[in-house]
Scaffold this active site. Structure first.
Site, PDB file in Angstrom:
ATOM      1  N   CYS A  94      23.520  53.996  38.003  1.00 24.01           N
ATOM      2  CA  CYS A  94      24.297  54.086  39.496  1.00 24.01           C
ATOM      3  C   CYS A  94      23.718  55.130  40.531  1.00 24.01           C
ATOM      4  O   CYS A  94      23.944  55.979  40.256  1.00 24.01           O
ATOM      5  CB  CYS A  94      25.882  54.356  39.213  1.00 24.01           C
ATOM      6  N   CYS A 119      44.322  61.920  39.242  1.00 22.90           N
ATOM      7  CA  CYS A 119      43.844  60.902  38.696  1.00 22.90           C
ATOM      8  C   CYS A 119      42.751  61.582  38.028  1.00 22.90           C
ATOM      9  O   CYS A 119      42.327  62.094  38.957  1.00 22.90           O
ATOM     10  CB  CYS A 119      42.779  59.820  39.853  1.00 22.90           C
ATOM     11  N   CYS A 135      25.722  62.532  33.780  1.00 20.40           N
ATOM     12  CA  CYS A 135      26.028  60.909  33.499  1.00 20.40           C
ATOM     13  C   CYS A 135      24.367  59.774  33.024  1.00 20.40           C
ATOM     14  O   CYS A 135      23.864  60.295  33.098  1.00 20.40           O
ATOM     15  CB  CYS A 135      26.874  59.696  34.153  1.00 20.40           C
ATOM     16  N   ARG A 171      44.209  51.054  48.600  1.00 19.74           N
ATOM     17  CA  ARG A 171      43.822  52.540  49.100  1.00 19.74           C
ATOM     18  C   ARG A 171      42.322  53.219  49.843  1.00 19.74           C
ATOM     19  O   ARG A 171      41.627  52.990  49.285  1.00 19.74           O
ATOM     20  CB  ARG A 171      43.655  53.850  47.666  1.00 19.74           C
TER      21      ARG A 171
END
Ligand code: SAM
Ligand code: DTB
Ligand code: SF4
Length: 329
Positions: A74, A113, A70, A276
Site C-alpha cells: 500500500c 481499536c 507487512c 470519523r
C-alpha cells in the site's frame, strides 16, 4: 446551475443483506461536490441534525498491536515491508493491550481499536487477538480490530470473542486502486467485508483522500461506501499522512475545503453512520477541524498516536471541544 443528486436503482449490491435497491451514482455525488460550499454544508447540517445529536462526538482510541513488516505494498503505508520505515514490533501481549485500553477509557474513549500490520491474520494470531478483544470488552468498551483480509471462519471467531466492529477500508476509488496497491485487489476487500457482515459484526469502512486522486475518484469511493448494503456503521475519512520513504511521501496536498466537502458528502449519503475525522488531524488547524464537524463529522481518533503517525494530544482536543461547545458522545 442546479445540481441534483439522486439515488439510482441498484444494479449490484455487495454483502449478503438484501436491502432497499438504492444505489448512488458517481455523477450524483460529483454534483454534490460541485455545490457552492455553503449550500453543501447547509445540506450536510440538515441531515446531521435529523439523525444525530448536533454537538456530540464519539471518541475512539487506536493501538497498534503488531507494527511494521507487512507483506502488502500500500503506497501510503509506513508499515509495508516494501517501503515502510516504521519500526517493527511483534504482536503485543494481552496485558499491554489491556493497560492501554484502560488508559484510553479513563481519558473518555468509548471504543478501542486494535490494528495489526498484516495481509491477514494466521489462526494462531487470531486466537491471541480474540483474547485481547474479550479483555477489552470486559472493561466495558466497544471493541474494534483491523487485521487485514479474513479467511472463512475467522470472522465468526472474532464475533464469538465479543468483537463489535471490524475496520477494513475500501481506501480509494476502484479506478485508482491499482495505482496505489498491487498486492491485493479491491475485490479482496469486498470479500472480507462480506464475511464480517455475515458474522454479524458492525462494519467500519472508509478511505483515504489526498493521494493525488481526482474529485471524481473521491466521489466514486464515497459511492462505493454508501452502496454497501447496508452502509458501514462507521466511516473513517483519512487525510493522507505523507510518511517518509513511501511512494506517496510527496503527494500534492489536498485543498482543505475539498477535504471538508468530502466529509459533507459522506454525511449526506450515509445519514445514520458515524463519520470519523480520522488520520491527518495533527496537520489540520482547529478552524479546519471545526468545519469538518460542521460538515457532519461526529467521531475522532483520540489519543496522541494513530498507528505509527502522530495525532493531537488529548489536551488539544479537550481545548478544541471546549471552544466549540462539543462534548464526547
Ligand atoms: N493491515 C490492515 C489493513 O490494511 O486493513 C490494517 C491496518 S491499515 C494501517 C488501516 C488503514 O490505515 C488503511 O486501510 C488506511 O486507510 C489507513 N492508513 C494507513 N496509512 C495511512 C496514511 N499514511 N495516511 C492515512 N491513512 C493511512
Ligand atoms: C482508519 O481508517 N484509520 C486508522 C484506523 N482506520 C486503523 C489508521 C490510520 C493510520 C494512519 C497512519 C499511521 O498511523 O501509520
Ligand atoms: Fe499492510 Fe495494512 Fe499497511 Fe497495507 S495498509 S501495508 S495491508 S498494514
Amino acid at each position: 446551475m442546479t445540481a441534483t443528486a439522486t439515488a439510482q436503482p441498484a444494479a449490484q449490491v455487495h454483502a449478503t443483506t438484501p436491502l432497499p435497491a438504492l444505489r448512488w451514482s458517481t455523477d450524483a455525488l460529483v454534483a454534490l461536490f460541485e455545490l457552492p460550499f455553503n449550500d453543501l454544508l447547509f445540506r450536510a447540517q440538515e441531515v446531521h441534525r435529523e439523525h444525530h445529536q448536533p454537538n456530540a462526538v464519539q471518541l475512539s482510541t487506536l493501538l497498534s498491536i503488531k507494527t511494521g513488516g507487512c507483506s502488502e505494498d500500500c503506497g501510503y503505508c509506513s508499515q509495508s515491508a516494501h517501503h515502510g520505515e516504521a519500526e517493527r514490533e511483534a504482536l503485543l501481549d494481552v496485558d499491554a493491550v489491556v493497560s492501554a485500553a484502560k488508559a484510553a477509557k479513563d481519558k473518555g474513549a468509548t471504543r478501542f481499536c486494535m490494528g495489526a500490520a498484516w495481509r491477514g491474520p494466521k489462526d494462531k494470531d487470531l486466537d491471541q487477538v480474540a483474547g485481547m478483544i474479550a479483555a477489552v470488552k470486559a472493561l466495558g468498551m466497544e471493541t474494534c480490530v483491523t487485521l487485514g483480509m479474513l479467511k472463512p471462519g475467522q470472522a465468526d471467531k472474532l464475533k464469538a470473542a465479543g468483537l463489535d466492529y471490524y475496520n477494513h477500508n475500501l481506501d480509494t476509488a476502484p479506478e485508482f486502486y491499482g495505482q496505489v496497491i498491487s498486492t491485493h485487489s479491491q475485490q479482496d476487500r469486498f470479500d472480507t467485508l462480506d464475511q464480517v457482515r455475515a458474522a454479524g459484526i458492525n462494519v467500519c469502512c472508509g478511505g483515504i483522500v489526498g493521494m493525488g486522486e481526482t474529485r471524481r475518484a473521491r466521489a466514486s469511493l464515497l459511492a462505493e461506501l454508501a452502496n454497501l448494503a447496508p452502509p458501514p456503521e462507521s466511516v473513517p475519512i483519512n487525510q493522507l499522512v505523507p510518511m517518509p520513504g513511501t511512494p506517496l511521501e510527496n503527494a500534492p496536498p489536498l485543498d482543505p475545503f475539498e477535504f471538508v466537502r468530502t466529509i459533507a458528502v459522506a454525511r449526506i449519503i450515509m445519514p445514520t453512520s458515524l463519520v470519523r475525522l480520522s488520520a491527518g488531524r495533527q496537520e489540520m488547524s482547529d478552524e479546519l477541524q471545526a468545519l469538518c464537524f460542521l460538515a457532519g463529522a461526529n467521531s475522532i481518533f483520540y489519543g496522541d498516536k494513530l498507528l505509527t503517525a502522530d495525532n493531537p494530544e488529548a489536551g488539544r482536543d479537550e481545548a478544541l471541544f471546549k471552544r466549540l461547545g462539543l462534548h464526547a458522545a
